[in-house]
Design a protein around this motif. Structure first.
Motif, short mmCIF file in Angstrom:
data_model
loop_
_atom_site.label_atom_id
_atom_site.label_comp_id
_atom_site.label_asym_id
_atom_site.label_seq_id
_atom_site.Cartn_x
_atom_site.Cartn_y
_atom_site.Cartn_z
N ILE A 198 0.97 -1.10 -0.09
CA ILE A 198 0.06 -0.03 -0.10
C ILE A 198 0.98 1.24 0.02
O ILE A 198 1.71 1.24 0.83
CB ILE A 198 -0.96 0.06 1.47
N GLU A 199 0.54 2.40 -0.98
CA GLU A 199 1.34 3.55 -1.00
C GLU A 199 0.35 4.66 -0.46
O GLU A 199 -0.89 4.13 -0.50
CB GLU A 199 1.27 3.65 -2.53
N PRO A 200 0.67 5.66 -0.41
CA PRO A 200 -0.15 6.79 -0.09
C PRO A 200 -1.08 6.91 -1.35
O PRO A 200 -0.43 6.91 -2.70
CB PRO A 200 0.94 8.03 0.02
N MET A 201 -2.37 7.26 -1.14
CA MET A 201 -3.09 7.02 -2.31
C MET A 201 -3.71 8.26 -2.51
O MET A 201 -4.07 9.02 -1.83
CB MET A 201 -4.41 5.98 -1.97
N ILE A 202 -4.50 8.14 -3.89
CA ILE A 202 -5.14 9.51 -4.24
C ILE A 202 -6.12 9.01 -5.50
O ILE A 202 -5.90 8.12 -6.25
CB ILE A 202 -4.31 10.78 -4.73
N THR A 203 -7.37 9.74 -5.48
CA THR A 203 -8.28 9.40 -6.38
C THR A 203 -8.00 10.36 -7.74
O THR A 203 -7.59 11.34 -7.26
CB THR A 203 -9.64 9.24 -5.90
N TYR A 204 -8.36 9.75 -8.77
CA TYR A 204 -8.27 10.63 -9.97
C TYR A 204 -9.49 10.69 -10.67
O TYR A 204 -9.82 11.57 -11.74
CB TYR A 204 -7.31 10.11 -11.06
N GLY A 205 -10.79 10.04 -10.26
CA GLY A 205 -11.71 9.95 -10.94
C GLY A 205 -13.14 10.24 -10.22
O GLY A 205 -12.94 11.21 -9.25
N THR A 206 -14.36 9.79 -10.56
CA THR A 206 -15.51 10.39 -10.00
C THR A 206 -16.37 9.09 -9.49
O THR A 206 -17.12 9.43 -9.00
CB THR A 206 -16.63 10.99 -10.91
N ASN A 207 -15.43 8.11 -8.90
CA ASN A 207 -16.00 7.19 -7.73
C ASN A 207 -14.73 6.69 -7.16
O ASN A 207 -13.72 6.85 -7.64
CB ASN A 207 -16.85 6.09 -8.48
N ASN A 249 -26.83 4.81 -20.42
CA ASN A 249 -25.80 3.76 -20.27
C ASN A 249 -24.67 4.30 -19.72
O ASN A 249 -23.62 4.62 -20.30
CB ASN A 249 -25.49 3.62 -21.86
N ILE A 250 -24.88 4.54 -18.37
CA ILE A 250 -23.48 5.07 -17.55
C ILE A 250 -23.39 4.21 -16.35
O ILE A 250 -24.61 3.77 -15.63
CB ILE A 250 -23.92 6.32 -17.20
N GLU A 251 -22.35 3.69 -16.12
CA GLU A 251 -21.97 2.66 -14.53
C GLU A 251 -22.16 3.81 -13.62
O GLU A 251 -21.53 4.80 -13.61
CB GLU A 251 -20.74 1.89 -15.12
N ASN A 252 -22.22 2.94 -12.47
CA ASN A 252 -21.80 3.72 -11.08
C ASN A 252 -22.68 4.97 -10.96
O ASN A 252 -21.95 5.93 -10.50
CB ASN A 252 -20.30 4.01 -11.06
N ILE A 253 -23.95 5.13 -11.34
CA ILE A 253 -24.77 6.26 -11.18
C ILE A 253 -24.86 6.39 -9.68
O ILE A 253 -25.71 5.57 -9.27
CB ILE A 253 -25.96 6.43 -12.05
#
Lengths: 465, 198
Positions: A284-293, B16-20
């Motif tokens: 495990i590294e220090p983490m970061i998210t880049y997306g929308t979930n 058609n979009i996932e994880n809404i």
């Protein structure tokens, strides 16, 4: 027969099993807040029902409250009405309210454990998906909708099907600069934002055992972000030490008796789980998210997946997500400029989180064009931070220490991130618009967020400590 | 709100979009109401309008496209993840939907939907793709969801699939029963349970 921790608690709370359907589960304590309760109280009124067990309900105002000037009336009309409605409903139905101005007010999932309401072996619900936080004490705790809030208010029970069980073992030693938030972001990145849907998760293994209670809460808190119904950790001496002496914790002989009972709360050696996952702490590294979930996470030194690494079916969602974030597939994320830093939320707003940030920033200053908001999880956390002089460290660093509430985690109050701006946030969700319409959220640990506050860009905290 | 479900036959609205997540379904700033009504107009608010302005509809979003309408919403996997806000189910129901089809639902959303007589129908990934293909060929394609039979059928092709629902919930939906009615009816047993616990 060998039993899991979950089953030991579940079985003690089954009032009855309904044929061909769910079980009626008894709820020991019910947490409520202003946003998901008004329609439930209205439902009771329509049916002319009282609250069945008002002493088992704990209320606070957190989602909507301002984090500046809490002594003044709430400016925003709808928020003010909602907070007032909670106050009226609690008075009318005989429920204790730790509302604005009360020394116990705070984020519902921070105050429950802090006051000793949260205890091993019990069942907890709240109209909030992060109720899973309380599972850190070896309890069954999960989020519910408003119709279910009404059911619990009316009967102290819910109709629930027993979930499948998953155990996630994290063994080994954590690397320098890696904290519990990184563990859970790593797990979610591994199994995806839906990887635990339908399951209740038990976290186990030496790396989990080595964590403090507050660090364990961070992990259980984000169980919902991989779809899990809840998360839990078997209680141990760390749990008992944290609880002893807290306001609603058992006292004297009762305490000794309870601790003996709680020591029986663990999954038996040969208990069966539907799924078991093993993770090495060293990976495990220090983490970061880049997306929308929250499943769209990488190590800070990693790169965003290239389009060729994404399955065809998932490409439209992936591209939509990167477009929203203004990031490129295949690019690295380290060095990316941030505009805001938010340290707070039911995930990371406890005293240890604030201490962690303070010990890193002591003597440093925030980057010039970055705005930093520190929002403590409760009045008690705020008070403690001031007593320990942490507020001074923040002030000298140019950080704003605000007043308790959910704040910019979901931007229901004034604390919103402007459209297009990047916010490195210790909260739990990076959904589109979560922190304000058009806001771009990068989830990380308090340490990684503090590093970005000082450098102004996404940084590898390991290089700075 | 219709308080029972039997057979729903309708054209569909495909997303058609996932994880809404439920923040997309109904953004947090609309959760300040103290009643259950009127959430439909803010369904998918930020995907529907530019700058939060109803005079600036986003043309490429399906709810702004008059070609697609109906009582059945079809979305890709992990629909309804995130926040437990029941407002998401209220918004979908209030916007005129009786059924949501996906290959995978988040747990809390599924419970919230069922508690509001909004039927979540879980189909296989290939069947979901067939629905999207059918609606792409013909926007007026119709789907029949039969709760008594637990089947979902694409009218144009006759292709059909069974879906799961637990027997208790099925009875509730068919007859318009709420969990709360049941729980209230066993309050005596709940009190007995409380008294017998140590």
């Amino acid at each position: 027969m060998a039993k899991t921790l979950f089953d030991k608690i579940w079985e003690k709370h089954v009032v009855k099993n309904v044929e061909g359907g769910p079980s009626v589960i008894y709820i020991d304590n019910h947490f409520i807040h202003e946003v998901t309760s008004p329609q439930a109280f209205k439902g009771l009124e329509n049916r002319n029902l009282p609250v069945f067990r008002p002493k088992q309900v704990v209320a606070t105002a957190d989602h909507n409250v301002p984090t500046l000037n809490q002594h003044l009336p709430i400016k925003e009309e709808l928020s003010r009405i909602q907070v007032q409605t909670l106050k009226d409903n609690c008075a009318k139905f005989g429920i204790e309210l730790y509302g604005l101005g009360h020394p116990f007010q705070g984020i519902v999932h921070v105050i429950g454990p802090e006051l000793g309401v949260t205890q091993p072996g019990k069942t907890y619900v709240c109209g909030d998906s992060h109720t899973s936080t309380h599972g850190a004490f070896g309890a069954i705790a999960f989020g519910i909708g408003t119709s279910e809030v009404e059911m619990v208010l009316a009967t102290q029970c819910l109709m629930q099907s027993r979930p499948k069980l998953m155990r996630i073992n994290v063994d080994g030693e954590l690397n320098k600069g890696v904290v519990s938030k990184d563990i859970i972001l790593h797990i979610i990145a591994q199994i995806s934002a839906s990887g635990a849907t339908g399951y209740f998760v038990e976290y186990a293994g030496s790396a989990i055992r080595s964590l403090s209670m507050e660090a364990r809460m961070t992990i259980c808190n984000m169980s919902i972000e991989m779809g899990a119904r809840g998360g839990m950790i078997a209680p141990d001496q760390v749990t008992f030490d944290y609880m002893e002496g807290r306001l609603f914790a058992p006292k004297g002989e009762e305490w000794t008796k309870k601790v003996a009972e709680w020591k029986e709360l663990y999954s038996d050696a040969d208990a069966k789980f539907d799924v078991e996952i093993n993770i090495k702490a060293e990976d495990i590294e220090p983490m970061i998210t880049y997306g929308t979930n929250p499943g769209m996470g990488i190590g800070v030194t990693g790169h965003i997946p290239a389009l060729s690494e994404i399955e065809d079916r998932e490409k439209p969602s992936f591209e939509k997500s990167l477009h929203y974030m203004g990031l490129e597939a295949g690019a690295s994320i380290k060095g990316k400029k941030v505009d805001y830093v938010f340290i707070g939320s039911c995930t990371n707003s406890r005293i240890e989180d604030l201490r962690m940030v303070a010990s890193f920033v002591k003597g440093k200053k925030k980057a010039e064009d970055v705005e930093v908001w520190i929002v403590p999880g409760s009045k008690q956390v705020e008070k403690q931070a001031i007593e320990e002089g942490i507020d001074k460290i923040f002030e000298e660093a140019g950080f704003q220490l605000r007043q308790p509430g959910c704040s910019a985690c979901l931007g229901m109050n004034e604390d919103k991130i402007p459209a297009g701006k990047y916010c490195i946030s210790t909260s739990n969700r990076n959904f589109e618009g979560r922190q304000g319409a058009g806001a771009r959220t990068l989830l990380a640990s308090p340490l990684t967020a503090a590093a970005a506050a000082v450098t102004g860009v996404i940084s590898d905290v390991r290089e700075l400590i | 709100m219709s308080k029972s479900i039997n057979i729903v036959t309708s054209t569909i609205v495909p997303i058609n979009i996932e994880n809404i997540d439920t923040d997309q379904i109904i953004p947090a700033r609309f959760l300040k109401a103290t009643s259950r009504d009127g959430f439909g107009k803010n369904l998918f608010r930020d995907w529907r309008y530019e700058n939060d302005d109803e005079n600036q509809p986003k043309k490429d979003f399906v709810l702004n496209n008059p070609t697609y309408k109906g009582k059945i919403l079809v979305a890709a996997k992990n629909f309804g993840c995130g926040s437990s806000r029941e407002h998401a189910a209220w918004a979908i129901k209030d916007a005129g939907f009786d059924v949501v089809v996906s290959s995978f639902f988040a747990d809390i959303f599924k419970n919230n939907a069922l508690n509001n007589f909004l039927l979540p129908v879980t189909v296989s990934e290939p069947f979901l793709q067939k629905i999207y293909d059918a609606v792409e060929k013909d926007a007026n394609t119709s789907i029949e969801v039969s709760l008594p039979e637990q089947t979902i059928t694409i009218a144009a092709t006759g292709e059909s699939e069974k879906f799961d629902i637990n027997a208790y919930k099925k009875t509730c939906l068919l007859n318009g029963y709420d969990d709360i009615d049941y729980l209230l009816s066993i309050r005596g047993e709940i009190e007995k349970f409380e008294n017998e616990r140590i």
